[in-house]
Scaffold this motif. Structure first.
Motif, PDB file in Angstrom:
ATOM      1  N   LYS A 117     -56.374 -55.097 -37.174  1.00 21.68           N
ATOM      2  CA  LYS A 117     -55.854 -55.317 -35.828  1.00 21.68           C
ATOM      3  C   LYS A 117     -55.181 -54.056 -35.278  1.00 21.68           C
ATOM      4  N   ASP A 118     -54.460 -53.353 -36.162  1.00 19.31           N
ATOM      5  CA  ASP A 118     -53.789 -52.131 -35.725  1.00 19.31           C
ATOM      6  C   ASP A 118     -54.792 -51.063 -35.299  1.00 19.31           C
ATOM      7  N   LYS A 119     -55.889 -50.939 -36.023  1.00 21.68           N
ATOM      8  CA  LYS A 119     -56.852 -49.869 -35.733  1.00 21.68           C
ATOM      9  C   LYS A 119     -57.905 -50.276 -34.721  1.00 21.68           C
ATOM     10  N   TYR A 120     -58.387 -51.519 -34.800  1.00 21.77           N
ATOM     11  CA  TYR A 120     -59.527 -51.934 -33.983  1.00 21.77           C
ATOM     12  C   TYR A 120     -59.140 -52.789 -32.785  1.00 21.77           C
ATOM     13  N   GLY A 121     -57.846 -53.146 -32.679  1.00 16.53           N
ATOM     14  CA  GLY A 121     -57.404 -53.950 -31.544  1.00 16.53           C
ATOM     15  C   GLY A 121     -57.399 -55.429 -31.849  1.00 16.53           C
TER      16      GLY A 121
END
Length: 230
Positions: A117-121
């Motif tokens: 979630k942090d990297k890909y949204g």
């Protein structure tokens, strides 16, 4: 992370319909085009290529020798006229009216639920139930729908194989809107090359796709998939 967003231009599918006349000058029939989502596979011998129409059908273009995508294998939308007659033992051929590549990319690295979630949204997205959303020939191709504030802004769409889950063929679709929030509804089309683990067996498998929807719920879609063997 490479920012990728590809709009599906539905209007393209009507371009040829009004101008394709039959090759027979003695009649006024109009050649009705068909549309397909294919895998364009280059052939190293002479630079020719084939198009994978389904898990079991390959065809060649009667009016094209070289792939417009060079030596890259990509998914593509095509419009074509009915297969022409072929000699026994020859590969079927179609007349390609137009061909447009679909953004084709690998599955992203799995960083765990929070890391993903942090990297890909973690913005919501919707998967459209249409003929373009399909798992075949080594790819999961997805027609998706979301909200944009500016259609010129690139959003990021990524697919992750959730190897940390108990399901061996669980995929999660992530959407990063890059702070581009709005009320414009738009569709896009993207194809992901499935990991090798999805093609190891001989029997069909069930792929589960999950994504955060605009309803606030985690939605899932199952696909029957025949492992690709080249």
């Amino acid at each position: 992370m490479k920012k990728i967003f590809a709009f599906l231009t539905v209007a393209l599918m009507a371009i040829s319909t009004f101008s394709l006349q039959s090759c027979d000058d003695d009649d006024n029939e109009v050649a009705v085009p068909g549309y397909a989502l294919v895998t364009v596979k280059p052939n190293v011998v002479g630079g020719s290529f084939v198009m994978q129409f389904s898990d079991s059908l390959q065809v060649m273009a009667s009016n094209m020798t070289l792939s417009p995508f060079g030596d890259k294998e990509v998914r593509a939308l095509i419009a074509y006229t009915s297969p022409e007659g072929t000699q026994q033992g020859e590969m079927p051929r179609v007349h390609v009216l137009w061909m447009d590549s679909v953004m084709t990319k690998p599955v992203a690295d799995n960083l765990g639920e929070n890391g993903n979630k942090d990297k890909y949204g973690d913005e919501p997205i919707e998967v459209v139930n249409s003929w373009e959303t399909v798992a075949e020939d080594g790819y999961l191709t997805i027609r998706f729908r979301g909200y944009w504030g500016d259609l010129s802004k690139a959003h990021a769409i990524n697919l992750v194989h959730r190897t940390d889950a108990n399901q061996p063929y669980l995929l999660h679709l992530y959407h990063d809107n890059k702070d581009d929030e709005g009320k414009i509804v738009a569709d896009g089309l993207v194809a992901f090359r499935l990991p090798a683990a999805f093609n190891e067996g001989e029997k069909p498998i069930t792929i589960t796709l999950q994504y955060e929807s605009y309803s606030g719920k985690l939605k899932t879609v199952d696909f029957k998939y025949i492992p690709r063997k080249d």
